[in-house]
Design a protein around this motif. Sequence first.
Motif, PDB file in Angstrom:
ATOM      1  N   SER A 431      44.889 -16.514  34.938  1.00  0.00           N
ATOM      2  CA  SER A 431      45.319 -17.372  34.121  1.00  0.00           C
ATOM      3  C   SER A 431      45.891 -16.729  32.998  1.00  0.00           C
ATOM      4  N   ASP A 432      45.721 -15.516  32.610  1.00  0.00           N
ATOM      5  CA  ASP A 432      46.328 -14.728  31.653  1.00  0.00           C
ATOM      6  C   ASP A 432      47.143 -13.648  31.854  1.00  0.00           C
ATOM      7  N   PHE A 433      47.283 -13.223  33.132  1.00  0.00           N
ATOM      8  CA  PHE A 433      48.211 -12.279  33.608  1.00  0.00           C
ATOM      9  C   PHE A 433      49.503 -12.708  34.543  1.00  0.00           C
ATOM     10  N   GLY A 434      49.438 -13.976  34.941  1.00  0.00           N
ATOM     11  CA  GLY A 434      50.392 -14.365  35.894  1.00  0.00           C
ATOM     12  C   GLY A 434      49.956 -14.232  37.302  1.00  0.00           C
ATOM     13  N   THR A 435      50.936 -13.744  38.216  1.00  0.00           N
ATOM     14  CA  THR A 435      50.750 -13.584  39.713  1.00  0.00           C
ATOM     15  C   THR A 435      50.804 -12.036  39.820  1.00  0.00           C
ATOM     16  N   LEU A 436      49.672 -11.505  40.473  1.00  0.00           N
ATOM     17  CA  LEU A 436      49.859 -10.313  40.826  1.00  0.00           C
ATOM     18  C   LEU A 436      49.772 -10.136  42.411  1.00  0.00           C
ATOM     19  N   THR A 437      50.372  -9.022  43.150  1.00  0.00           N
ATOM     20  CA  THR A 437      50.408  -8.998  44.664  1.00  0.00           C
ATOM     21  C   THR A 437      50.218  -7.676  45.115  1.00  0.00           C
ATOM     22  N   THR A 438      49.891  -7.743  46.396  1.00  0.00           N
ATOM     23  CA  THR A 438      49.385  -6.502  47.039  1.00  0.00           C
ATOM     24  C   THR A 438      49.967  -6.569  48.374  1.00  0.00           C
ATOM     25  N   LEU A 439      50.609  -5.450  48.942  1.00  0.00           N
ATOM     26  CA  LEU A 439      51.259  -5.516  50.247  1.00  0.00           C
ATOM     27  C   LEU A 439      50.734  -4.044  50.936  1.00  0.00           C
ATOM     28  N   GLY A 440      50.562  -4.164  52.140  1.00  0.00           N
ATOM     29  CA  GLY A 440      50.060  -3.074  52.969  1.00  0.00           C
ATOM     30  C   GLY A 440      50.394  -2.909  54.286  1.00  0.00           C
ATOM     31  N   GLY A 441      50.364  -1.723  54.875  1.00  0.00           N
ATOM     32  CA  GLY A 441      50.408  -1.558  56.376  1.00  0.00           C
ATOM     33  C   GLY A 441      50.032  -0.312  56.717  1.00  0.00           C
ATOM     34  N   GLY A 442      49.577  -0.055  58.133  1.00  0.00           N
ATOM     35  CA  GLY A 442      49.191   1.007  58.506  1.00  0.00           C
ATOM     36  C   GLY A 442      49.119   1.088  59.969  1.00  0.00           C
ATOM     37  N   VAL A 443      49.109   2.369  60.571  1.00  0.00           N
ATOM     38  CA  VAL A 443      49.244   2.668  61.874  1.00  0.00           C
ATOM     39  C   VAL A 443      47.861   3.469  62.273  1.00  0.00           C
ATOM     40  N   VAL A 457      50.217   2.779  53.829  1.00  0.00           N
ATOM     41  CA  VAL A 457      50.741   2.770  52.627  1.00  0.00           C
ATOM     42  C   VAL A 457      50.354   1.250  52.106  1.00  0.00           C
ATOM     43  N   THR A 458      49.903   1.233  50.616  1.00  0.00           N
ATOM     44  CA  THR A 458      49.485   0.155  49.821  1.00  0.00           C
ATOM     45  C   THR A 458      50.156   0.377  48.472  1.00  0.00           C
ATOM     46  N   GLU A 459      50.679  -0.885  48.148  1.00  0.00           N
ATOM     47  CA  GLU A 459      51.272  -1.149  46.813  1.00  0.00           C
ATOM     48  C   GLU A 459      50.702  -2.309  46.195  1.00  0.00           C
ATOM     49  N   GLU A 460      50.112  -2.142  44.975  1.00  0.00           N
ATOM     50  CA  GLU A 460      49.549  -3.188  44.534  1.00  0.00           C
ATOM     51  C   GLU A 460      49.619  -3.179  43.017  1.00  0.00           C
ATOM     52  N   GLU A 461      49.359  -4.318  42.286  1.00  0.00           N
ATOM     53  CA  GLU A 461      49.233  -4.646  40.838  1.00  0.00           C
ATOM     54  C   GLU A 461      47.980  -4.787  40.571  1.00  0.00           C
ATOM     55  N   GLY A 462      47.419  -4.473  39.097  1.00  0.00           N
ATOM     56  CA  GLY A 462      46.066  -4.674  38.947  1.00  0.00           C
ATOM     57  C   GLY A 462      46.103  -4.958  37.157  1.00  0.00           C
ATOM     58  N   ALA A 463      45.232  -5.741  36.833  1.00  0.00           N
ATOM     59  CA  ALA A 463      44.968  -6.167  35.524  1.00  0.00           C
ATOM     60  C   ALA A 463      43.883  -5.594  34.813  1.00  0.00           C
ATOM     61  N   PRO A 464      44.070  -5.146  33.572  1.00  0.00           N
ATOM     62  CA  PRO A 464      42.876  -4.856  32.879  1.00  0.00           C
ATOM     63  C   PRO A 464      41.695  -5.898  32.972  1.00  0.00           C
ATOM     64  N   SER A 465      40.309  -5.346  32.949  1.00  0.00           N
ATOM     65  CA  SER A 465      39.563  -6.299  33.007  1.00  0.00           C
ATOM     66  C   SER A 465      38.910  -6.979  31.585  1.00  0.00           C
ATOM     67  N   VAL A 466      38.439  -8.016  31.600  1.00  0.00           N
ATOM     68  CA  VAL A 466      38.327  -8.809  30.295  1.00  0.00           C
ATOM     69  C   VAL A 466      37.477  -8.091  29.176  1.00  0.00           C
ATOM     70  N   GLN A 467      36.462  -7.106  29.685  1.00  0.00           N
ATOM     71  CA  GLN A 467      35.787  -6.211  28.970  1.00  0.00           C
ATOM     72  C   GLN A 467      36.686  -5.427  28.206  1.00  0.00           C
ATOM     73  N   GLN A 468      37.753  -4.620  28.957  1.00  0.00           N
ATOM     74  CA  GLN A 468      38.676  -3.771  28.336  1.00  0.00           C
ATOM     75  C   GLN A 468      39.426  -4.476  27.488  1.00  0.00           C
ATOM     76  N   LEU A 469      39.715  -5.797  27.587  1.00  0.00           N
ATOM     77  CA  LEU A 469      40.466  -6.499  26.672  1.00  0.00           C
ATOM     78  C   LEU A 469      39.850  -7.004  25.534  1.00  0.00           C
ATOM     79  N   GLY A 470      38.490  -7.473  25.574  1.00  0.00           N
ATOM     80  CA  GLY A 470      37.885  -8.004  24.594  1.00  0.00           C
ATOM     81  C   GLY A 470      36.655  -7.564  24.195  1.00  0.00           C
ATOM     82  N   ASP A 471      36.265  -6.553  24.643  1.00  0.00           N
ATOM     83  CA  ASP A 471      34.781  -5.842  24.131  1.00  0.00           C
ATOM     84  C   ASP A 471      34.834  -5.989  22.463  1.00  0.00           C
TER      85      ASP A 471
END
Length: 639
Positions: A431-443, A457-471
Motif C-alpha cells: 500500500s505504501d511502496f507499490g508493486t514489488l516483483t520476484t523472478l527466479g529459476g534453477g537447475v 538465479v533470483t532477482e527480487e525487490e524488497g521494501a524497508p520494514s515498518v519499524q525501519q520507517l517509523g520507529d
Amino acid sequence: MSVIRSQGARWAGLFATSAVCLALAPAAFAQTQGDQAAETPVLDDEGYEVEELVVTATRGLVPRGSVVGDAVPEITLDQREIRALGVSSVEELLAALEPQLASGRGRAGGRPVMLVNGMRISSFREIRDLPPEAIVRMEILPEEVALRYGYRADQRVVNLVLRRRFRAVTVEGEVVAPTAGGRSAYELDLDALRIQDDARQQFEFEATYATRLLESERDIVRTPDEGPFRTLSPQTQGLSLNGVYARPFGEGMSGTLNGSLEWNESNALLGLSGGAERDALGRLSDTSAAHLGGAVNGAWSGWRWSVTGNADVSRSRTLTEVAVDPATGAWRPANSARSTVTSADLEALANGTLLTLPAGPVNAAFTVGGDTRRLESESDRFGVRRDSDLSRHIARAQANLDVPLASRRRGGFEGVGDLSVNFNAAVDRLSDFGTLTTLGGGVTWSPVEAVRLIASVTEEEGAPSVQQLGDPETATPGVRVFDFTRGETVEVLQLSGGNRGLLADNRRVVKLGLTLKPFDETDFTIRADYTRTRTRDEIASFPAPTPQIEAAFQDRFVRDATGRLVQVDVRPVNFDRHDEEQLRWGFHYSRPLQNTRTPAGAPGTQRRAEGAGPRAPGLQAADRRAASAAAAAAFRAGT
C-alpha cells in the motif's frame, strides 16, 4: 561435529524392515508354548512397548513425514544423533546446528523455514519449545524446497518428524554466575507435552531474571569516576507463556492453534546526573507481546493444501532520565518513547501434480495471501513531541513449477541422470511502496547418485520494514564510540529510530551448490555452496563513524567548537550498492561410538504381517539379526 544419514542406506533399512516383518510371522508360529512364557516385549520403531505391532508394506518406501516431491535431504539426523547434541528444545537445537542451517541467499541471515511432518506451521512459536526427545527425524533441505511450500527461496528448510506417541513433563532450572563476581542470571522452565498420533498438546512457562553488571565491577577507569553509576549490562526480567493445541478433524484434515504472551523489562544506569547529589541517570524499558496463530492442512483430489494465519500485538515503552539542570538543581523531564505494533496475516497454499512427463510428475505450488501491519509511536525528547502512525497492507501471489527432464528410474533423456528445472515468480502489492516483483529459476542435476548439483538465479525487490520507517526517535546520552577522525573514544548523544526517507532495494542472487555422498555404507557428505549477491539501494544500519562515512553523511554528525564529536544519528540508511561473494564448504561425518544392536537376551522387536493371525512369540536375537542381514543382502542384490 555435524552428522548426516545416507538416503540410500535409509531406504535399504526400510526395505529390510519390511522383509523381516513378512519373514518373522511363519517362523514365529513354530515356537513352543514354553517359549511364550519367556516372550520378550514388542517394541515399535520409536522404542515404545506395544501390545501388537502391524506393519503394512507400501510402494515407494517414502518415510513418514517426508516433504512433498522427490527432494533428497542434504542432512538427516535420527534420534540418537539429536540426543547427542545435548539440547533441551528445538530453539537450542537450531542454534547448535547454525553452521549447517545458514544460507547466503537470505536477508541478514534469519531462521530457516520450518515444517512439521512435511506440513506447514503457522509460526515458529508452535515448535520452539518442543523437547528433542519428541523428534524421530530431522531433515535439512536446500532453499529450493521452500518454493514448494509457498515461501521464498532465501532460507534453508528444516523438516521435523515427530513421534506418534510421546508424553513428558519437564522442569528445567538454570543459574549463571561469573567467577569474577557481578552479573548473575536465573531461568526457570516448565513444560508439558503430549503427542498421540496426529494430536498434540503443549504448555510452556518461562521466567528469567538477571542482575545488573556495573562498570566498577570490571575495573573500567573513567574520569570522573562513574563506574558505580553506569551499567555494562542492565538488570532484566521476563515472563512468557506459550500453548499449542493440534488435532486431526474431518477427512484427511488437521489443524493447529497456538497462543502466547510475553513480557520483558530492562533497567539500566547511564552515569552521573550532574547534580549536587551523586545520583545515577536511569533508563527503564519494558515490552509486552501477544500472539495467536493457527494452521489447517488437508488434501483434495491429489492436491495438498494449507491455510495459515497469525495475529500479533506488541507494545514497548522507554523512559530515559535527563541530567539535572546545573542552574536550578532540578531534574529535567525524562525523555520518553512509546510504540504499538499490530499485525495480521493470512495465506493459502495448494501444491500438487499438473501433469506427468516421461521423467516424472510436473509439480506446481500456488500461494495467495495478504498481511497488514500498523505502527503507532510517539516520542518526547527535551520537550519536543513527535508522533507517527504508519500502516502497510500487502497482497501477495506466488507460483512455483518443478519440471523433471530426466530420471534414472523413470525415463526422459537417457544417460543424463536426474535432471529437473524450476521456475518461480512472486508479486507483492504494498500500500505504501507499490508493486514489488520476484523472478527466479534453477537447475538440479544428479549425474550419479553420489553427486548433486544445484544452480539458481533470483532477482527480487524488497521494501524497508515498518519499524525501519517509523520507529520512535530515541536519544541515549553517554554512548561510547570511537572517533576515527581524531583517534579517540568519546561519549556522545546517540539518536536512533526510524527513517521515513528509505527506498526499496533490489537484490540479484546467483547460487551454485555441490553435494557429494561418495560412500553408500558410511554417513559422510561433502557440501559446498557459492553465492554471489548484488544489492542496489541496500537498506542497512548506520556504520562506524569513519572519516569516509562522516564525509558522505555530514548531517548525521555534530561536533562542538573544539571539533570533539558530541552527537551521532544512527538511524538506518540506503547504500548505493553492495556486492558480496560467499563460499561455504564443509563435510559431515557420523558413526556410532558403540554397537547399538540389541544383545542376545535383551528386549527385541516383533512384527507380523497384517492378517497373519494372532500375535506370535518373540524370536531369539540371533534369529532376528540373521533375518535382517538376509533381507538387506537381498535388497542390495536387487532380488
